[in-house]
Design a protein around this motif. Sequence first.
Motif, PDB file in Angstrom:
ATOM      1  N   LEU A 188     -13.943  12.440 -11.636  1.00 20.46           N
ATOM      2  CA  LEU A 188     -14.561  11.114 -11.823  1.00 20.46           C
ATOM      3  C   LEU A 188     -13.528  10.067 -12.243  1.00 20.46           C
ATOM      4  O   LEU A 188     -13.729   8.875 -12.047  1.00 20.46           O
ATOM      5  CB  LEU A 188     -15.683  11.189 -12.870  1.00 20.46           C
ATOM      6  N   ALA A 189     -12.428  10.540 -12.826  1.00 17.27           N
ATOM      7  CA  ALA A 189     -11.384   9.608 -13.282  1.00 17.27           C
ATOM      8  C   ALA A 189     -10.765   8.832 -12.122  1.00 17.27           C
ATOM      9  O   ALA A 189     -10.148   7.792 -12.333  1.00 17.27           O
ATOM     10  CB  ALA A 189     -10.301  10.379 -14.023  1.00 17.27           C
ATOM     11  N   LEU A 190     -10.947   9.328 -10.905  1.00 18.68           N
ATOM     12  CA  LEU A 190     -10.389   8.623  -9.741  1.00 18.68           C
ATOM     13  C   LEU A 190     -11.215   7.396  -9.374  1.00 18.68           C
ATOM     14  O   LEU A 190     -10.777   6.564  -8.585  1.00 18.68           O
ATOM     15  CB  LEU A 190     -10.321   9.563  -8.532  1.00 18.68           C
ATOM     16  N   GLY A 193       0.801  -1.218   0.000  1.00 14.31           N
ATOM     17  CA  GLY A 193       0.000   0.000   0.000  1.00 14.31           C
ATOM     18  C   GLY A 193       0.833   1.267   0.000  1.00 14.31           C
ATOM     19  O   GLY A 193       0.416   2.301  -0.493  1.00 14.31           O
ATOM     20  N   ARG A 194       2.058   1.156   0.510  1.00 11.62           N
ATOM     21  CA  ARG A 194       2.873   2.379   0.569  1.00 11.62           C
ATOM     22  C   ARG A 194       3.374   2.795  -0.812  1.00 11.62           C
ATOM     23  O   ARG A 194       3.845   3.919  -0.976  1.00 11.62           O
ATOM     24  CB  ARG A 194       4.024   2.215   1.563  1.00 11.62           C
ATOM     25  N   TYR A 195       3.293   1.872  -1.785  1.00 10.07           N
ATOM     26  CA  TYR A 195       3.627   2.260  -3.152  1.00 10.07           C
ATOM     27  C   TYR A 195       2.374   2.687  -3.932  1.00 10.07           C
ATOM     28  O   TYR A 195       2.466   3.159  -5.049  1.00 10.07           O
ATOM     29  CB  TYR A 195       4.308   1.100  -3.892  1.00 10.07           C
ATOM     30  N   GLY A 196       1.224   2.454  -3.304  1.00 17.27           N
ATOM     31  CA  GLY A 196      -0.034   2.794  -3.983  1.00 17.27           C
ATOM     32  C   GLY A 196      -0.494   4.215  -3.707  1.00 17.27           C
ATOM     33  O   GLY A 196      -0.878   4.938  -4.631  1.00 17.27           O
ATOM     34  N   TRP A 197      -0.421   4.625  -2.430  1.00 16.90           N
ATOM     35  CA  TRP A 197      -1.025   5.928  -2.130  1.00 16.90           C
ATOM     36  C   TRP A 197      -0.344   7.114  -2.820  1.00 16.90           C
ATOM     37  O   TRP A 197      -1.048   8.047  -3.237  1.00 16.90           O
ATOM     38  CB  TRP A 197      -1.160   6.148  -0.613  1.00 16.90           C
ATOM     39  N   PRO A 198       0.998   7.111  -2.992  1.00 13.52           N
ATOM     40  CA  PRO A 198       1.562   8.262  -3.715  1.00 13.52           C
ATOM     41  C   PRO A 198       1.053   8.336  -5.161  1.00 13.52           C
ATOM     42  O   PRO A 198       0.934   9.428  -5.719  1.00 13.52           O
ATOM     43  CB  PRO A 198       3.071   8.006  -3.681  1.00 13.52           C
ATOM     44  N   ILE A 199       0.739   7.163  -5.737  1.00 16.25           N
ATOM     45  CA  ILE A 199       0.208   7.166  -7.107  1.00 16.25           C
ATOM     46  C   ILE A 199      -1.210   7.737  -7.098  1.00 16.25           C
ATOM     47  O   ILE A 199      -1.601   8.508  -7.978  1.00 16.25           O
ATOM     48  CB  ILE A 199       0.225   5.730  -7.699  1.00 16.25           C
ATOM     49  N   ARG A 200      -1.986   7.346  -6.070  1.00 14.04           N
ATOM     50  CA  ARG A 200      -3.344   7.905  -5.941  1.00 14.04           C
ATOM     51  C   ARG A 200      -3.258   9.429  -5.751  1.00 14.04           C
ATOM     52  O   ARG A 200      -4.038  10.185  -6.323  1.00 14.04           O
ATOM     53  CB  ARG A 200      -4.045   7.287  -4.729  1.00 14.04           C
ATOM     54  N   LEU A 201      -2.286   9.868  -4.978  1.00 11.96           N
ATOM     55  CA  LEU A 201      -2.108  11.316  -4.771  1.00 11.96           C
ATOM     56  C   LEU A 201      -1.722  11.992  -6.084  1.00 11.96           C
ATOM     57  O   LEU A 201      -2.237  13.071  -6.417  1.00 11.96           O
ATOM     58  CB  LEU A 201      -1.025  11.553  -3.703  1.00 11.96           C
ATOM     59  N   PHE A 202      -0.832  11.357  -6.829  1.00 10.70           N
ATOM     60  CA  PHE A 202      -0.404  11.872  -8.139  1.00 10.70           C
ATOM     61  C   PHE A 202      -1.636  12.097  -9.024  1.00 10.70           C
ATOM     62  O   PHE A 202      -1.808  13.155  -9.635  1.00 10.70           O
ATOM     63  CB  PHE A 202       0.548  10.846  -8.764  1.00 10.70           C
ATOM     64  N   CYS A 203      -2.501  11.089  -9.063  1.00  8.89           N
ATOM     65  CA  CYS A 203      -3.703  11.182  -9.908  1.00  8.89           C
ATOM     66  C   CYS A 203      -4.653  12.255  -9.367  1.00  8.89           C
ATOM     67  O   CYS A 203      -5.268  12.999 -10.140  1.00  8.89           O
ATOM     68  CB  CYS A 203      -4.416   9.833  -9.967  1.00  8.89           C
ATOM     69  N   PHE A 238      -0.266  12.144 -17.021  1.00 10.67           N
ATOM     70  CA  PHE A 238      -1.331  11.147 -16.864  1.00 10.67           C
ATOM     71  C   PHE A 238      -0.773   9.753 -16.557  1.00 10.67           C
ATOM     72  O   PHE A 238      -1.523   8.780 -16.481  1.00 10.67           O
ATOM     73  CB  PHE A 238      -2.176  11.081 -18.148  1.00 10.67           C
ATOM     74  N   ALA A 239       0.547   9.651 -16.420  1.00 12.00           N
ATOM     75  CA  ALA A 239       1.180   8.331 -16.284  1.00 12.00           C
ATOM     76  C   ALA A 239       0.703   7.577 -15.046  1.00 12.00           C
ATOM     77  O   ALA A 239       0.670   6.346 -15.034  1.00 12.00           O
ATOM     78  CB  ALA A 239       2.701   8.498 -16.238  1.00 12.00           C
ATOM     79  N   GLY A 240       0.299   8.310 -13.992  1.00 12.37           N
ATOM     80  CA  GLY A 240      -0.137   7.658 -12.763  1.00 12.37           C
ATOM     81  C   GLY A 240      -1.397   6.819 -12.932  1.00 12.37           C
ATOM     82  O   GLY A 240      -1.697   5.974 -12.087  1.00 12.37           O
ATOM     83  N   PHE A 241      -2.126   7.044 -14.017  1.00 13.90           N
ATOM     84  CA  PHE A 241      -3.365   6.297 -14.234  1.00 13.90           C
ATOM     85  C   PHE A 241      -3.105   4.924 -14.865  1.00 13.90           C
ATOM     86  O   PHE A 241      -4.040   4.164 -15.079  1.00 13.90           O
ATOM     87  CB  PHE A 241      -4.302   7.082 -15.148  1.00 13.90           C
ATOM     88  N   PHE A 242      -1.864   4.629 -15.195  1.00 15.81           N
ATOM     89  CA  PHE A 242      -1.573   3.412 -15.952  1.00 15.81           C
ATOM     90  C   PHE A 242      -0.640   2.473 -15.185  1.00 15.81           C
ATOM     91  O   PHE A 242       0.125   2.911 -14.336  1.00 15.81           O
ATOM     92  CB  PHE A 242      -0.959   3.778 -17.304  1.00 15.81           C
ATOM     93  N   GLU A 243      -0.742   1.189 -15.551  1.00 16.93           N
ATOM     94  CA  GLU A 243       0.109   0.178 -14.918  1.00 16.93           C
ATOM     95  C   GLU A 243       1.460   0.183 -15.630  1.00 16.93           C
ATOM     96  O   GLU A 243       1.728  -0.631 -16.506  1.00 16.93           O
ATOM     97  CB  GLU A 243      -0.580  -1.179 -14.991  1.00 16.93           C
ATOM     98  N   ALA A 246      -7.809   1.660  -7.802  1.00 14.67           N
ATOM     99  CA  ALA A 246      -8.284   2.137  -6.508  1.00 14.67           C
ATOM    100  C   ALA A 246      -9.672   1.621  -6.246  1.00 14.67           C
ATOM    101  O   ALA A 246      -9.996   1.188  -5.144  1.00 14.67           O
ATOM    102  CB  ALA A 246      -8.274   3.665  -6.483  1.00 14.67           C
ATOM    103  N   ALA A 247     -10.500   1.649  -7.303  1.00 18.57           N
ATOM    104  CA  ALA A 247     -11.845   1.116  -7.149  1.00 18.57           C
ATOM    105  C   ALA A 247     -11.834  -0.396  -7.302  1.00 18.57           C
ATOM    106  O   ALA A 247     -12.444  -1.123  -6.534  1.00 18.57           O
ATOM    107  CB  ALA A 247     -12.760   1.749  -8.175  1.00 18.57           C
ATOM    108  N   GLY A 248     -11.067  -0.844  -8.314  1.00 21.85           N
ATOM    109  CA  GLY A 248     -11.109  -2.259  -8.669  1.00 21.85           C
ATOM    110  C   GLY A 248     -10.586  -3.187  -7.600  1.00 21.85           C
ATOM    111  O   GLY A 248     -11.079  -4.297  -7.457  1.00 21.85           O
ATOM    112  N   THR A 249      -9.565  -2.757  -6.883  1.00 19.29           N
ATOM    113  CA  THR A 249      -8.979  -3.663  -5.907  1.00 19.29           C
ATOM    114  C   THR A 249      -9.425  -3.354  -4.491  1.00 19.29           C
ATOM    115  O   THR A 249      -8.877  -3.878  -3.542  1.00 19.29           O
ATOM    116  CB  THR A 249      -7.435  -3.605  -5.964  1.00 19.29           C
ATOM    117  N   ALA A 250     -10.411  -2.510  -4.386  1.00 22.49           N
ATOM    118  CA  ALA A 250     -10.855  -2.134  -3.047  1.00 22.49           C
ATOM    119  C   ALA A 250     -11.233  -3.353  -2.222  1.00 22.49           C
ATOM    120  O   ALA A 250     -10.917  -3.438  -1.036  1.00 22.49           O
ATOM    121  CB  ALA A 250     -12.035  -1.182  -3.139  1.00 22.49           C
ATOM    122  N   ALA A 251     -11.872  -4.306  -2.886  1.00 28.77           N
ATOM    123  CA  ALA A 251     -12.337  -5.471  -2.139  1.00 28.77           C
ATOM    124  C   ALA A 251     -11.196  -6.390  -1.752  1.00 28.77           C
ATOM    125  O   ALA A 251     -11.321  -7.229  -0.875  1.00 28.77           O
ATOM    126  CB  ALA A 251     -13.351  -6.232  -2.982  1.00 28.77           C
TER     127      ALA A 251
END
Lengths: 321, 186
Positions: A245-247, A159-169, A284-289, B9-14
């Motif tokens: 809404l993109a989030l 999760g610690r690698y996920g939240w900065p990406i969520r913040l980026f977005c 927009f790179a944060g939205f992609f894998e 974020a939405a997809g893996t919430a569960a």
Amino acid sequence: MMRRLLDRFDRAFFAEAPAERLAILRLLVGGFALVYLCVRAVHLQRVGHLPPGSFRPIGVVSVLSAPLPLWAVRALIGGAIAAGAAFVAGYRFRVTGPLFSALLLWVLTYRNSWGMVFHTENLLVLHVIALSLGAAADALSLDARAARRAGVAPPAPDGRYGWPIRLFCAITVTSYFIAGVTKLRNSGLDWALSDILRNYVAYDNVRKIALGDTHSPLGGALVRYRFLFPPLALCSLAMELGAPLALFSRRIAVAFCGAAWLFHLGVLLTMAILFPYPLLGIAFAGFFELEKMRDLRRPRRAGPASRTGGRERLSQAREPL
Amino acid sequence: MSAGAGGEAAGTAAAGGGAAASAAAGGGARPGEGARWGERKVYAYGVTAGLVLLMLAPLFRRPPADSFPLSTYPMFSWGRHDARTAVERAIGVDSRGERRPIPPRLVGSEEVLQAKATLAQSIRQGARAARALCRGIAARVAEQDRYADVVKIEIRTDTFDAVAFFDGQEAPVDSKLHATCKVGAR
């Protein structure tokens, strides 16, 4: 009900992501910022030649009451470039990450403190700040290499690698949303339904011609076709106001990124205003894998001996992308 | 490439809270790891809320003030219902009296909008500031072979009908001269 929503938000915000994804984001954003600083270094220090009376400090530069001496401007730009190289390399990131974000913030704010506030670098600075405050150098970095040598296992998705990406977005969509709200506040729906956009395209090109700068011949030609502009304005406003809404949805995220990219392409083609950061897709790179970009390279490594196997790998690699 | 972070974020919430789940699940979790994860969450929420709220703050300032990097992005947002466009600019005049724009870099910046802002500020500050800027531009023009025919610099505000401009009506509908100065010893 509220509790369940908050739990859901919490799980989504801290959803696992591989360390590589955040690291690639660091490489992209940091690499862009570093190249940008190097390319613009001469221009950035040239503000020292503007009349001192033009100095209008804003943001963090408001602590100054007079311009800095030229040697200090140059030293800060040099420091920002050095810290930027460390940021990209992921060298002692816990120190160099925040240091780079602070120096980049200062250097670019100083450049904007001469009576004209530009809006091409806001997102870049905010993204660098966000990445510098997360664990963005736990992979693909000198720090990670040193950790591996010391016997530390490669980091698992966390999760610690996920939240900065969520913040980026969140930063990306918030900036577009603010721009949309400002248009509504300053002009109301008229912005999308009247000649306002057409007048702006004409105005921007005329002032560039009058000032002896590069203008957009296409923008000048399109001004004659009044009917084109309200639909374009409506689409722009919808993209900006709908950005948050993109989030919440993968499909909306893809649609938003495409629409925002097209918006910047349109601005370039009709007004000759270049926003390199979003146009290169980095904003927009944060939205992609991003870590899956590696899969694109694998089929090329397959030898000609196993043609069928190569094709199979290709389809497998493309399927999730 | 597919959309990841936002969608995920939405997809893996569960799927559960990542390290929080693994830390709390026990399997190999060390004592104190849960507390550390809690601290991390506080930090992450603090940083995220702080940055996003800072970004939104300019919307609530009265009057709205544009700054950097926190901005309301006001460019092109005002209700421009009129195509009339006033441009503060520097003009070079040659010995035959023909005029041409002086490019932004000779005004003092490679950025066209920065150059325009510099001109506008000097005009606002009065005739003395406009003359000082004019002399600075004239000195830079004097060093340029490309502008060897320019004998005089004018700082002026020209007003155009921007839409009519692209229909061929390129002459300013209004002009105001703020300062004029000779170029070098030519």
